[in-house]
Design an enzyme around this catalytic site. Structure first.
Site, PDB file in Angstrom:
ATOM      1  N   GLU A  54      45.450  35.706  54.011  1.00 31.52           N
ATOM      2  CA  GLU A  54      45.715  36.676  55.077  1.00 31.52           C
ATOM      3  C   GLU A  54      44.925  37.966  54.868  1.00 31.52           C
ATOM      4  OE1 GLU A  54      49.886  34.871  54.138  1.00 31.52           O
ATOM      5  OE2 GLU A  54      47.971  35.128  53.109  1.00 31.52           O
ATOM      6  N   CYS A  81      51.276  40.341  51.691  1.00 28.34           N
ATOM      7  CA  CYS A  81      50.553  40.029  52.930  1.00 28.34           C
ATOM      8  C   CYS A  81      51.305  40.543  54.153  1.00 28.34           C
ATOM      9  CB  CYS A  81      50.289  38.532  53.024  1.00 28.34           C
ATOM     10  SG  CYS A  81      49.088  37.978  51.783  1.00 28.34           S
TER      11      CYS A  81
END
Length: 144
Positions: A54, A81
């Site tokens: 991510e 993330c």
């Protein structure tokens, strides 16, 4: 394209990561039906604990904010993330497998329900079984 089609792209990235000895997680960022970033985990290659799919994808966009974008990722984002998603103001998160040990979008906690300055829309379980199978196969192979 539909959620499943973009998730299939993320799954291809996850398989590539597994082939390279990385935990098989892939991420795709889409804006206006156009893929603007594709990335996978690179923790081993980079020797860096923050090189998650991510974060790699968010950095790849070269944009400060992503309110009009959707992030597709094969595994539920971890707290780090999820924080990056909040800070980048990603508009929507679509993930595949739930992470009962580290997921921050509902499994262990839900950072997106906390009173931060941004809350993306979240859809979990897209292509879930395929995402689970890739992770399960990777870790079974590691244990041999």
């Amino acid at each position: 394209m539909k959620h499943e089609e973009y998730m299939k792209m993320a799954l291809e990235l996850a398989l590539k990561a597994a082939d390279e000895g990385e935990i098989p997680v892939g991420a795709v960022i889409v804006c206006d039906d156009r893929v603007i970033a594709k990335a996978s985990n690179t923790k081993e290659a980079d020797g860096c604990s923050v090189s998650h799919a991510e974060i790699n994808a968010i950095k790849q966009t070269g944009r400060k904010y992503l309110e009009d974008c959707t992030l597709y990722v094969t595994l539920e984002p971890c707290p780090m993330c999820a924080g990056a998603i909040i800070n980048a103001r990603v508009g929507r998160v679509v993930f595949g497998a739930y992470d009962e040990k580290g997921g921050a979008c509902g499994s262990v906690c839900n950072l997106f329900e906390m009173p931060f300055n941004h809350r993306p829309y979240v859809t979990g379980g897209v292509c879930e079984q395929e995402c689970v199978n890739i992770l399960r196969s990777f870790f079974e192979e590691k244990r041999k």
